[in-house]
Write an enzyme that holds these catalytic residues in place. Structure first.
Site, PDB file in Angstrom:
ATOM      1  N   SER A  90       0.823  -1.219   0.000  1.00 44.93           N
ATOM      2  CA  SER A  90       0.000   0.000   0.000  1.00 44.93           C
ATOM      3  C   SER A  90       0.855   1.267   0.000  1.00 44.93           C
ATOM      4  O   SER A  90       0.453   2.288  -0.564  1.00 44.93           O
ATOM      5  CB  SER A  90      -0.949  -0.001   1.204  1.00 44.93           C
ATOM      6  OG  SER A  90      -0.215   0.014   2.405  1.00 44.93           O
ATOM      7  N   ASP A 101       1.725  -0.249   7.897  1.00 43.75           N
ATOM      8  CA  ASP A 101       3.128  -0.643   7.799  1.00 43.75           C
ATOM      9  C   ASP A 101       3.687  -0.339   6.406  1.00 43.75           C
ATOM     10  O   ASP A 101       2.949  -0.044   5.473  1.00 43.75           O
ATOM     11  CB  ASP A 101       3.329  -2.116   8.174  1.00 43.75           C
ATOM     12  CG  ASP A 101       2.541  -3.064   7.283  1.00 43.75           C
ATOM     13  OD1 ASP A 101       1.990  -2.605   6.262  1.00 43.75           O
ATOM     14  OD2 ASP A 101       2.473  -4.257   7.597  1.00 43.75           O
ATOM     15  N   ASP A 103       5.802  -2.079   3.505  1.00 42.45           N
ATOM     16  CA  ASP A 103       6.390  -3.308   2.947  1.00 42.45           C
ATOM     17  C   ASP A 103       7.674  -2.919   2.237  1.00 42.45           C
ATOM     18  O   ASP A 103       7.659  -2.084   1.320  1.00 42.45           O
ATOM     19  CB  ASP A 103       5.417  -3.957   1.959  1.00 42.45           C
ATOM     20  CG  ASP A 103       4.153  -4.451   2.647  1.00 42.45           C
ATOM     21  OD1 ASP A 103       4.272  -5.173   3.640  1.00 42.45           O
ATOM     22  OD2 ASP A 103       3.054  -4.091   2.187  1.00 42.45           O
ATOM     23  N   ASP A 155       7.558  -4.346   7.330  1.00 45.37           N
ATOM     24  CA  ASP A 155       7.742  -5.759   6.976  1.00 45.37           C
ATOM     25  C   ASP A 155       8.898  -5.794   5.994  1.00 45.37           C
ATOM     26  O   ASP A 155       8.805  -5.232   4.902  1.00 45.37           O
ATOM     27  CB  ASP A 155       6.480  -6.340   6.317  1.00 45.37           C
ATOM     28  CG  ASP A 155       5.397  -6.647   7.335  1.00 45.37           C
ATOM     29  OD1 ASP A 155       5.656  -6.504   8.534  1.00 45.37           O
ATOM     30  OD2 ASP A 155       4.282  -7.016   6.917  1.00 45.37           O
ATOM     31  N   LYS A 216     -10.528   0.240  -1.189  1.00 50.58           N
ATOM     32  CA  LYS A 216      -9.843  -0.429  -0.074  1.00 50.58           C
ATOM     33  C   LYS A 216     -10.611  -0.221   1.236  1.00 50.58           C
ATOM     34  O   LYS A 216     -10.852  -1.176   1.983  1.00 50.58           O
ATOM     35  CB  LYS A 216      -8.414   0.124   0.037  1.00 50.58           C
ATOM     36  CG  LYS A 216      -7.587  -0.522   1.125  1.00 50.58           C
ATOM     37  CD  LYS A 216      -6.174   0.050   1.150  1.00 50.58           C
ATOM     38  CE  LYS A 216      -5.395  -0.509   2.324  1.00 50.58           C
ATOM     39  NZ  LYS A 216      -4.043   0.067   2.427  1.00 50.58           N
ATOM     40  N   TYR A 225     -11.781  -7.994   2.838  1.00 46.35           N
ATOM     41  CA  TYR A 225     -10.396  -7.639   2.498  1.00 46.35           C
ATOM     42  C   TYR A 225      -9.487  -8.622   3.228  1.00 46.35           C
ATOM     43  O   TYR A 225      -9.059  -8.385   4.344  1.00 46.35           O
ATOM     44  CB  TYR A 225     -10.123  -6.203   2.961  1.00 46.35           C
ATOM     45  CG  TYR A 225      -8.815  -5.590   2.468  1.00 46.35           C
ATOM     46  CD1 TYR A 225      -8.801  -4.756   1.360  1.00 46.35           C
ATOM     47  CD2 TYR A 225      -7.615  -5.824   3.131  1.00 46.35           C
ATOM     48  CE1 TYR A 225      -7.620  -4.164   0.916  1.00 46.35           C
ATOM     49  CE2 TYR A 225      -6.435  -5.237   2.697  1.00 46.35           C
ATOM     50  CZ  TYR A 225      -6.440  -4.405   1.597  1.00 46.35           C
ATOM     51  OH  TYR A 225      -5.268  -3.821   1.155  1.00 46.35           O
TER      52      TYR A 225
END
Length: 558
Positions: A90, A101, A103, A155, A216, A225
């Site tokens: 995202s 978070d 990624d 992450d 979303k 989701y």
């Protein structure tokens, strides 16, 4: 990325027309509503993310340099070995919200190993200023380090390329970079390559981001989701929105959202959603091809990733979850129609789901252990198998669909006896246990804490036929027994320390924790949930206590 015909996508646009004044008005009110719903972070938080990303990038270079020196490279060669980070998910799509978070993919040269990532980089990260909750999971399908830096969650994945150095201007677009890599590295690179390709394949990135932010939020509020539970994950939703943007290249967000619901409700599944034609590449790996592979033919709602190797991002969708999503597309289309004509507000699109009000009967799947660390792994394993239970339930006569909820509910109970441990592991937590705190059991002999994660599946049962006499019995013994066998086949399953219980409850017996404050209707006194007659014969499910009896549901009478 446009085709020879001059358009993005596998077909020409449906319309290249500009948006109407009314569509511009509803787009403005949509963006106001998204801000009101707190989906857009502040400039201060955005700047903090950029600072933290800069720190992670510097740390990756330091890590590569340190490992290079340990491998015998000169100081100059070790510095030149580089190392680079790429974001995906995202954040890279530009639709992250406050607190979400980042990624992040760490790309390293060939002499840096995956073991180095967990044995050298993870400790370096733990020592970094402002780092907390650093936890590596090397055995995951895609090995990962989870961490927080200055309060921002990350992450972190790693990919080792077959290059002696990683230059600062490296792009991951070249398929040949995938040569001579192991499968885990190819999977790790996939997230970043797919997101970059999506952004290259949309006609207007700004419109795409605004539209995706809306879809979303809608999917999260409607509890659809979740890739692991058979719905769609973030990348799949992004690809659906990107496809609508291709079909209406000059439309703005309000118009894209409106077309999204109409087209998705009417889509002719299993016709795949493609952002570009599937391409072959340099590797001996499977590319999605339903003509060649029977497993690919079984995909119900195929949404295909645009980066090589093309894969189906929605292989987890079941008959039930497809029905639920189709129903939600229809509801969404009806609401947005009303918004366009001025008889509804955008806030109605984002109304909370009614999952815990919708069904008369629910299955509870309760995973339990005696420690927090063990519970993360055990509950994750159970959750990853819930979809298999849903698919088995779909074959039960008189069951219309099995509706999995998108997350589990975690509880910690402080127990003072074996009987309390057994009750909690079976989902029966008394008020006395609920009120008890950790300090209340300090020094109490035989006291223990029990960690539970409870997953819910709503059961839609066919109405009783006119003239049918007596109660009906819905036999779900086979799906539930097979499911418990399946989760116990996990190679790290340990019977004395891990519990698994499947049982049915009526809606009136749902625990308070599944509802928001004030959401629940007042309840009458409840009877204890029914469990199968004679089903508590062998396997225990209580954490850390051997030979406790398990209760497994067999029949529902309605």
């Amino acid at each position: 990325m446009a085709t020879e015909e001059g358009h993005l996508g596998v077909t020409p646009p449906i319309s290249t027309g500009e948006s109407t004044n009314r569509e511009k008005e509803v787009t403005a009110t949509l963006m106001e509503e998204l801000r009101r719903q707190n989906t857009i972070e502040t400039e201060e938080e955005s700047r903090r993310r950029e600072v933290v990303l800069g720190r992670v990038a510097a740390l990756v270079k330091k890590f590569v340099r340190q490992v290079s020196m340990a491998r015998g490279l000169s100081e100059a060669a070790a510095t030149a070995a580089g190392g680079k980070i790429f974001t995906f998910g995202s954040y890279r799509l530009g639709v992250h919200g406050p607190g979400s978070d980042i990624d992040t993919l760490c790309v390293v040269p060939k002499h840096v190993s995956r073991e180095d990532f967990f044995e050298v980089f993870e400790p370096m990260l733990k020592e970094a200023d402002g780092a907390s909750e650093v936890s590596g999971v090397p055995e995951a399908y895609v090995p990962i380090i989870k961490a927080k830096l200055m309060g921002i969650p990350f992450d972190l994945l790693m990919a080792r390329l077959a290059l002696s150095s990683i230059p600062d201007d490296l792009s991951l677009k070249d398929d040949n970079l995938l040569r001579n890599l192991d499968e885990r590295c190819i999977r790790s690179l996939g997230g970043s390559r797919v997101v970059d390709e999506i952004l290259r394949l949309v006609p207007n990135v700004h419109v795409f981001r605004d539209s995706l932010r809306c879809i979303k939020l809608w999917a999260q509020r409607r509890a659809i989701y979740s890739n692991v539970n058979g719905f769609l994950g973030g990348v799949a939703w992004a690809m659906l929105v990107a496809r609508i943007c291709q079909l209406y290249p000059n439309a703005i967000a309000g118009a894209i959202v409106s077309r999204f619901f109409i087209i998705m409700y009417q889509w002719s599944w299993p016709q795949p959603v493609l952002l570009k034609q599937i391409e072959e590449g340099p590797l001996q790996v499977r590319v999605w091809n339903p003509k060649l592979y029977p497993a690919d033919r079984s995909h119900r709602m195929p949404i295909i990733t645009p980066a090589y190797p093309a894969m189906c991002s929605t292989h987890n969708v079941t008959a039930s979850t497809q029905m639920i999503m189709t129903e939600e597309f229809k509801k969404g289309a009806d609401i947005v129609d009303k918004v366009i004509v001025g008889t509804a507000e955008w806030s109605e699109l984002f109304a909370k789901h009614d999952f815990f009000h919708k069904y008369r009967y629910y299955l509870q799947v309760i995973a339990s252990t005696g420690s927090a660390d063990l519970q993360i792994k055990w509950s994750g394993t159970v959750e990853s198998r819930i979809r298999q239970l849903v698919m088995k339930l779909e074959y039960v006569d008189s069951l219309i669909l099995a509706h999995p909820f998108i997350k589990g509910f975690e509880q910690i109970a402080y127990c003072t006896s074996d009987e309390e441990v057994r009750a909690v592991a079976q989902g029966e937590t008394s008020d006395a246990i609920t009120r008890r705190k950790k300090e209340d059991i300090a020094g109490v002999e035989g006291a223990t804490e029990v960690h539970t994660t409870t997953f819910y599946i709503g059961l839609a049962i066919e109405p009783k036929q006119p003239g049918a006499a007596g109660p009906r019995r819905l036999d779900i013994s086979y799906p539930t027994t097979e499911f418990t066998k399946l989760v116990k086949m996990w190679e790290k399953y340990d019977e004395p320390t891990m519990g698994i219980v499947v049982r049915h409850i009526k809606s009136a017996a749902l625990p308070d924790y599944v509802f928001d404050e004030g959401e629940r209707q007042p309840r009458q006194a409840l009877k204890r949930p029914k469990t199968a007659k004679g089903s508590g014969k062998s396997n225990h499910t209580s954490p850390d206590v051997p030979n406790k009896k398990r209760r497994l549901v067999h029949y529902i009478c309605s």
